[in-house]
Enzyme design. Sequence first.
Site, PDB file in Angstrom:
ATOM      1  N   ASP A 452      -8.735   9.618  -8.116  1.00  0.00           N
ATOM      2  CA  ASP A 452      -7.830   9.656  -6.968  1.00  0.00           C
ATOM      3  C   ASP A 452      -6.410  10.001  -7.423  1.00  0.00           C
ATOM      4  O   ASP A 452      -6.066   9.882  -8.612  1.00  0.00           O
ATOM      5  CB  ASP A 452      -7.859   8.260  -6.303  1.00  0.00           C
ATOM      6  CG  ASP A 452      -7.481   8.272  -4.837  1.00  0.00           C
ATOM      7  OD1 ASP A 452      -6.979   9.290  -4.355  1.00  0.00           O
ATOM      8  OD2 ASP A 452      -7.690   7.219  -4.181  1.00  0.00           O
ATOM      9  N   ASP A 520      -9.783  10.877   4.124  1.00  0.00           N
ATOM     10  CA  ASP A 520      -9.863   9.443   4.398  1.00  0.00           C
ATOM     11  C   ASP A 520     -10.228   9.185   5.852  1.00  0.00           C
ATOM     12  O   ASP A 520     -10.542   8.057   6.224  1.00  0.00           O
ATOM     13  CB  ASP A 520      -8.520   8.770   4.089  1.00  0.00           C
ATOM     14  CG  ASP A 520      -8.391   8.429   2.615  1.00  0.00           C
ATOM     15  OD1 ASP A 520      -9.403   8.516   1.898  1.00  0.00           O
ATOM     16  OD2 ASP A 520      -7.279   8.093   2.179  1.00  0.00           O
TER      17      ASP A 520
HETATM   18  C1  DGJ Z   1      -7.311   6.935  -1.209  1.00  0.00           C
HETATM   19  C2  DGJ Z   1      -8.735   7.366  -1.131  1.00  0.00           C
HETATM   20  O1  DGJ Z   1      -8.856   8.547  -0.428  1.00  0.00           O
HETATM   21  C3  DGJ Z   1      -9.541   6.235  -0.513  1.00  0.00           C
HETATM   22  O2  DGJ Z   1     -10.864   6.641  -0.300  1.00  0.00           O
HETATM   23  C4  DGJ Z   1      -9.452   5.043  -1.419  1.00  0.00           C
HETATM   24  O3  DGJ Z   1     -10.058   5.343  -2.641  1.00  0.00           O
HETATM   25  C5  DGJ Z   1      -8.018   4.638  -1.610  1.00  0.00           C
HETATM   26  N1  DGJ Z   1      -7.215   5.741  -2.041  1.00  0.00           N
HETATM   27  C6  DGJ Z   1      -7.911   3.512  -2.610  1.00  0.00           C
HETATM   28  O4  DGJ Z   1      -6.632   3.186  -2.898  1.00  0.00           O
END
Ligand code: DGJ
Length: 697
Positions: A452, A520
Amino acid sequence: MPPVLFDPDHRLWLLRGPTTAYAIRLADDDTVRHVHWGATLTLTEAVKVAERISPAASSFEAVAAVDELAVEGGARFGPPSLLVRFADGTRGVQWRYAGHDVDGGHLRIRLHDRHYPLRLTLHYRVCADSDVIERWTTVENHDDRTPITVLRCDSAAWAAPHRTDYRVSHLVGGWNSEFQLRRTDVAVAETVFTSRRGVTSHHANPRLAVDDGTAGEEHGEVWSTALAWSGSWRITLHRDPVGRTTWTGGFGHEGLTWSLAPGEALDTPVFAGLYTAGGFGAASRAWHGYVRRHVLSHPNETRPVLYNSWEATGFDVDEVGQIALAARAASLGVELFVMDDGWFGARTGDHVGLGDWVPNPVRFPNGLRPLAAEVRRLGMRFGLWVEPEMVNPDSDLYRAHPDWVLHMTNRDRTELRNQLVLNLGRPDTAEWTHAWLDRLVAAHDIDFLKWDANRPFTEAGWPGHGDPDRLWIEHTRAVYRIMDRLRADHPGLRIEACAGGGGRADLGILARTDQVWTSDNTDPVDRIDIQHGFSQLYPAQVMGAWVTDSPNAATARETPLRFRFHVAMAGVLGIGGDLAAWTDDELKEAVELIAAYKRIRPVVQHGTAYRLRGDGTLTAVQYAHGDEHVVLAWCPTRPYGHATAPLRLTAVRPEVVYRDTDTGATYAGAVLLGSGLPLDLPSGDHASTLVHLRPVG
Ligand code: DGJ
């Protein structure tokens, strides 16, 4: 027929793909000029095209021909692809042709500046199984004492042929709304598509398609391009008043300068281009094929159904809770269990602990081993979330190394999500990052990392470094190197690219990852659009898609479980809901739907995708693999309660009879192509269906 032909008399090269051709020539002044990008033609035909007189030459427009990589200098007034300044203040370039060589489908054309020690290689690469042309450049300072300032160094410039009008299709968005497809007329202007964020970005994706305004999903000429770079980038589209449309693109954004050290050579990333005559659908399918055959490392592997803990537990992860989730996930048929954020350091929220990559001793008193072992005992693979490029100021890492982050003297360090960006351009920071990842993967035999990156760059300085803007290149290169090393040393490791959802999806990251966390936003209604945009360039095989809870965490929209599944089944299916809260009926339905996904998965992940639009608000995707077809159709709202018309399919054989593997109903291919497939959609909003067709007999 060799893929690259050269006519020495006319100083013209012809590159050929299976159905297309690309021609360039060396002009009298030794600049490389564009000749043709389109349907197949012979060398003789290409020579005739090259001899055409360029329109609009005048005292204001002396150079009317299109450069393959425009420099500053001479009567050139469009956006340059290469901008340099020499130590004596001279700008611009005058080329002298220094030869070329061909190695299979790889053509290198070498140009030297007539006076200064600047050398350029234009690279072109074509493959027998794809019409995608890969282009990039190498720029070299051949002096042994004096640096050269580079103000711009693009990978390639592309040109569409003369048309009355032009339109551009591109992808825009934001966090939770990535990959929105936009189609607009090309203004007679310079239009800049860019990310200044240090990552590819949610806001614009480095992929453009140009057509003459008449192309549709299944018809029309499309010239599309995609940049293989995961940091800041810029593509400048230029339509001039005399009717040419060209676009130049590469890494870095405007205002950056790089110093090319004595003896140094700088390679730019690939900027790939594709001409197709069968509309946007054919363009996407050709890109999908290229990504599979030439970008992905494991294209033949079927991606597992994963479970991810993020929407269920947020930062509240611990051994007991994750083991309980894992047991539920396994009972549904999940194959890979991924624990998301919150497992390390003091990370109980987004304000603390990022950078301290040791299991939290309270949450995981025995480390991660018991969880990893239990996940494996349950028959699943084990994956972990990491965010290697970032740090919370409230962390042991930052307290020990405040100088490891991007920062500038006398400037505030802007925090976003309470975090700062590590400068991986620094060899010590990059080495440290690789070392902890390597230890982590080795210690737990990690199968999968969700990598990430939750914020863009700000105050992107590198105090003490003589060429600080280099961090915009070197950071991304370090990410690539770390991933490449990890994958080489841990061949079983698979990586998911994520940057707060789909902020880092591009051909560069896909060369070292296996899938992308698309967004997300897991609301299935929003996802239909997001997935539609994503599919313009990227295949279903890399599109991570989870089924989460209802109401949705991002939009509060309530949708049926089946609808959520049917939308997510169009990509790499994952489950991201709080399984502890799912009812027995929901769990039972999930078991059936996951099993159904596993049956259609080879067709979805390895097949050819056709985007279908039904009437009204119906959207559908058809995947074809050999003679097997999968149709996923979604109807988010049903205005007036009207039933939807049958959905006309494509790519089925008219003479073949197909059976619906679920209902047993049979359909002649000719009927599916003509009057269409009748859809058995439940009444009301958020209706969807899955149809799996196999030939009878
Ligand atoms: C952003 C990601 O896109 C989410 O799926 C998750 O992993 C969060 N970060 C965690 O902080």
